[in-house]
Design a protein around this motif. Structure first.
Motif, PDB file in Angstrom:
ATOM      1  N   CYS A   1      43.791  38.176  42.807  1.00  0.00           N
ATOM      2  CA  CYS A   1      42.375  38.274  43.167  1.00  0.00           C
ATOM      3  C   CYS A   1      41.747  36.881  43.169  1.00  0.00           C
ATOM      4  CB  CYS A   1      41.639  39.182  42.188  1.00  0.00           C
ATOM      5  SG  CYS A   1      42.267  40.872  42.194  1.00  0.00           S
TER       6      CYS A   1
ATOM      7  N   HIS B   1      45.305  41.503  38.292  1.00  0.00           N
ATOM      8  CA  HIS B   1      44.345  40.734  39.103  1.00  0.00           C
ATOM      9  C   HIS B   1      44.806  39.287  39.339  1.00  0.00           C
ATOM     10  CE1 HIS B   1      41.380  43.988  38.628  1.00  0.00           C
ATOM     11  NE2 HIS B   1      41.816  44.060  37.367  1.00  0.00           N
TER      12      HIS B   1
ATOM     13  N   CYS C   1      36.424  40.994  37.480  1.00  0.00           N
ATOM     14  CA  CYS C   1      36.994  40.790  38.814  1.00  0.00           C
ATOM     15  C   CYS C   1      35.993  41.267  39.845  1.00  0.00           C
ATOM     16  CB  CYS C   1      38.322  41.551  38.953  1.00  0.00           C
ATOM     17  SG  CYS C   1      39.033  41.429  40.607  1.00  0.00           S
TER      18      CYS C   1
ATOM     19  N   ALA D   1      43.881  40.924  33.518  1.00  0.00           N
ATOM     20  CA  ALA D   1      43.822  39.835  34.500  1.00  0.00           C
ATOM     21  C   ALA D   1      45.212  39.361  34.881  1.00  0.00           C
ATOM     22  CB  ALA D   1      42.998  38.680  33.932  1.00  0.00           C
TER      23      ALA D   1
ATOM     24  N   ASP E   1      36.442  41.090  43.068  1.00  0.00           N
ATOM     25  CA  ASP E   1      37.128  41.737  44.193  1.00  0.00           C
ATOM     26  C   ASP E   1      37.221  43.243  43.992  1.00  0.00           C
ATOM     27  OD1 ASP E   1      37.382  39.217  45.157  1.00  0.00           O
ATOM     28  OD2 ASP E   1      39.533  39.017  44.741  1.00  0.00           O
TER      29      ASP E   1
ATOM     30  N   VAL F   1      37.900  36.103  39.926  1.00  0.00           N
ATOM     31  CA  VAL F   1      37.975  36.588  38.555  1.00  0.00           C
ATOM     32  C   VAL F   1      37.298  35.547  37.677  1.00  0.00           C
ATOM     33  CG1 VAL F   1      39.455  37.304  36.657  1.00  0.00           C
ATOM     34  CG2 VAL F   1      40.104  37.847  39.005  1.00  0.00           C
TER      35      VAL F   1
END
Length: 667
Positions: free
Chosen positions: A360, A357, A341, A353, A343, A363
């Protein structure tokens, strides 16, 4: 230092005399011979000197030498070594059975007398022309030999005719016996020269091993202490035959010397075989070098030829253990790291994930993220080594802190018991309550220090493991593993630096007992002897780094005035801005990410839970408390800082009629 010995053990004489000469305060404890003073020794041996707790010296000569070394610097240590060896291996094994025969059995064995006279004659000859055994200086050799001869020259156990047969030895013995240190110790051991007090120890102590004194052993002592005497008993040396070529080479070397010596070779790395020269390969067994790694490889030593035989290690495959370690997710151990990731700059598995995430924007798969220049693992490895050294020092500090706390605990426990002696029997119950409080406090303190020490060790081990993994994959061309290792290392380095920043300066936590001076009057009303608190000794701290940060925001009406600072469990910081009626939330880079407006000047803050903080505010004549909460991320990714409640609690009515209210705040 503490000496353990049984009653009447004449081998303790040399230790006591050395302590007297060195003016060393020696704690003494008389024990029975069967007492196991040294826990790891299978046989019983006395005397024993405890140098430090659980650190023992059970050689009386070594113990005496250690003590005397504090005041006497030996001019000829090798001669002292020789005399101490002679005393323990030759003289003592001859004296001990003689004393057992005379003092224990009450009879004189002529063969034992002759055995001692041989050694006394040797001593008499060695002392000729000298004040002491090694020259003019009194050393531990004189103390040891004198102590062993003391019962042989004293009282009813004295050797017959020694005054006339060994005049030089008698002069030396009498000179030392007249010194105050020797007099005090010998009188304490055998009052009035009565050697019968040695009977109990001689009965129980095992007879020292007898070592036959050969001509070579006697020669070794003489070489160190006086001119060597001719010894016709030695066998003639074996004849060495040299060849004519060797004789000629030796003659040329003698005549021309350095000119015939070959020029020293200039070493050029790598060292490789050269044609026309004699090449020697120094190596361990090559079959082991080229085989599967085995137990012998853990020694951590590889000879140059081993490395040469192994070839280019960068072409070796990365071990499965290293791959599994690096690719394992820290949060979900059964998952492998497959994504990154951008971010949050975090490695993640499929579970990470999905759970953390999903929102985000960047990724990507690790296979896509590794494109570009590879990370500098060597730089990361050096950073880890630096942190490991700092962590090791911090770990040692925790250990020292625990020891200091134990010392303070013991000291305060003694003070409690001294206070207890001043009052009557009614304090029995009170004493138990107070000691229980002390033990609880100490248990909590130990648990806290143990937790800190364990966290430090865990972080150190993780960094060490990452460092070892880096060494295994460096220059292997494994881009994905290198990328994963880099990210893992950087994250662990960040955690370590944060941990070291928090724990950079360790103040000792000591347990103290504060006695109540009115306890005798109030004893019937009290439940304890005093207060048990953890104190921090006065220390001087040096500011190593000073940084300034601007926490102003556009909505501020006045210059910022920080009245209080509070650190949250997430390492974020709250600052109370007194002039602008607000509390500001800072991230780990000390940037304002959120703020909460208040209805008065914020004065003080106190954390209540990991996300709750109490804030006191002042306005006019009323002092209020407000509760703040640090909520979830808002749509812009910033933390919400909100006021949950405002509470007015009347705590104290003062003469000026002002209400002082306590505040419990939630952040």
């Amino acid at each position: 230092m503490k000496l353990y010995t049984d009653a009447g053990n004449f081998q303790a004489l040399k230790i006591f005399i050395s302590a007297e000469i060195a003016k060393e305060k020696l704690e003494f404890q008389e024990v029975k011979h069967e007492a196991r003073v040294v826990p790891y020794m299978s046989s019983h041996k006395l005397p024993v000197l405890e140098v430090y707790p659980e650190k023992f010296i059970f050689s009386s000569n070594a113990a005496a030498r250690l003590i005397l070394a504090r005041s006497v610097t030996e001019e000829n240590p090798s001669a002292v070594d020789q005399w101490l060896d002679w005393e323990s291996a030759c003289l003592l094994p001859a004296v001990f059975p003689y004393l057992q025969s005379v003092i224990v059995q009450g009879k004189m064995d002529e063969s034992l007398v002759q055995g001692i006279q041989k050694f006394l004659a040797f001593l008499d000859g060695e002392l000729k022309g000298k004040e002491m055994l090694t020259g003019s200086q009194l050393t531990v050799a004189d103390v040891a030999v004198w102590s062993t001869l003391f019962p042989v020259f004293t009282g009813k156990s004295a050797l017959p005719g020694y005054q006339s047969h060994f005049p030089i030895l008698l002069t030396w013995f009498t000179k030392l016996a007249n010194q105050g240190e020797f007099q005090r110790v010998s009188q304490a051991m055998c009052k009035g020269g009565d050697t019968s007090s040695l009977k109990g120890s001689l009965t129980i102590q095992p007879t020292p091993l007898r070592v036959a004194e050969t001509a070579n052993q006697k020669e070794a002592v003489q070489k160190q202490t006086s001119k060597a005497k001719e010894d016709t008993t030695q066998a003639a040396p074996e004849k060495i035959v040299a060849s004519p070529e060797e004789i000629q080479a030796a003659t040329l070397a003698w005549l021309k010397g350095k000119k015939l010596c070959p020029e020293p070779l200039k070493r050029v790395h790598p060292v490789l075989p050269e044609k026309g020269r004699r090449n020697i390969l120094i190596t361990s067994a090559l079959p082991y070098v080229n085989n599967v790694p085995h137990l012998g490889n853990i020694i951590g030593c590889v000879l140059s030829a081993d490395v040469f035989s192994r070839g280019d290690t960068s072409k070796w495959p990365v071990s499965k253990e290293v791959e599994d370690f690096l690719q394992k997710c820290d949060l979900h151990e059964d998952k492998r790291l497959e994504m990154f990731c951008n971010d949050h700059s975090q490695l993640c598995c499929t579970n990470c994930a999905f759970l953390n995430h999903r929102q985000c924007a960047k990724v990507t798969l690790i296979s896509e993220s590794v494109k570009g220049p590879p990370p500098d693992l060597q730089k990361v490895s050096k950073k880890i080594q630096t942190i490991l050294e700092t962590l090791k020092k911090l770990e040692n500090d925790w250990s020292t802190n625990m020891q200091s706390s134990q010392v303070s605990y013991n000291k305060q426990l003694d003070e409690i018991r001294q206070t207890r002696q001043k009052i009557n029997a009614i304090l029995d119950k009170i004493e138990k309550n107070t000691i229980k409080e002390l033990d609880d406090m100490m248990a909590n303190l130990k648990a806290s220090l143990k937790t800190d020490s364990d966290n430090c060790s865990k972080l150190k081990n993780e960094l060490k493991q990452l460092s070892d993994a880096i060494h295994d994959i460096v220059d292997k061309g494994k881009a994905e593993l290198a990328f994963i290792a880099s990210k893992k290392c950087l994250e662990k380095i960040r955690q370590s630096e944060t941990y070291l920043k928090v724990n950079a300066v360790q103040a000792e936590r000591l347990v103290t007992f504060q006695a109540d001076i009115d306890i005798e009057q109030l004893v019937s009303k009290l439940s304890g002897l005093g207060r048990i608190v953890i104190s921090y000794p006065d220390q001087v701290f040096t500011v190593q780094v000073k940084s300034e940060y601007n926490v102003g925001i556009p909505s501020d009406s006045w210059n910022c005035y920080i009245s209080d600072i509070c650190v949250l469990s997430s390492n974020q910081i709250l600052v109370a801005d007194y002039n602008n009626y607000c509390v500001k939330l800072l991230d780990q880079q000390y940037k304002v990410v959120a703020h909460c407006a208040l209805n008065a000047h914020p004065s003080n803050m106190c954390p209540i839970t990991p996300n709750e903080v109490a804030v006191t505010v002042n306005k006019d004549k009323t002092h209020e408390g407000q509760m703040l909460v640090c909520g979830a991320l808002d749509c812009e990714g910033r933390k919400k800082l909100a006021t949950l409640a405002t509470t007015n609690v009347s705590l104290l009515q003062q003469e000026h009629s002002l209400n002082h209210c306590g505040t419990i705040g939630t952040i």
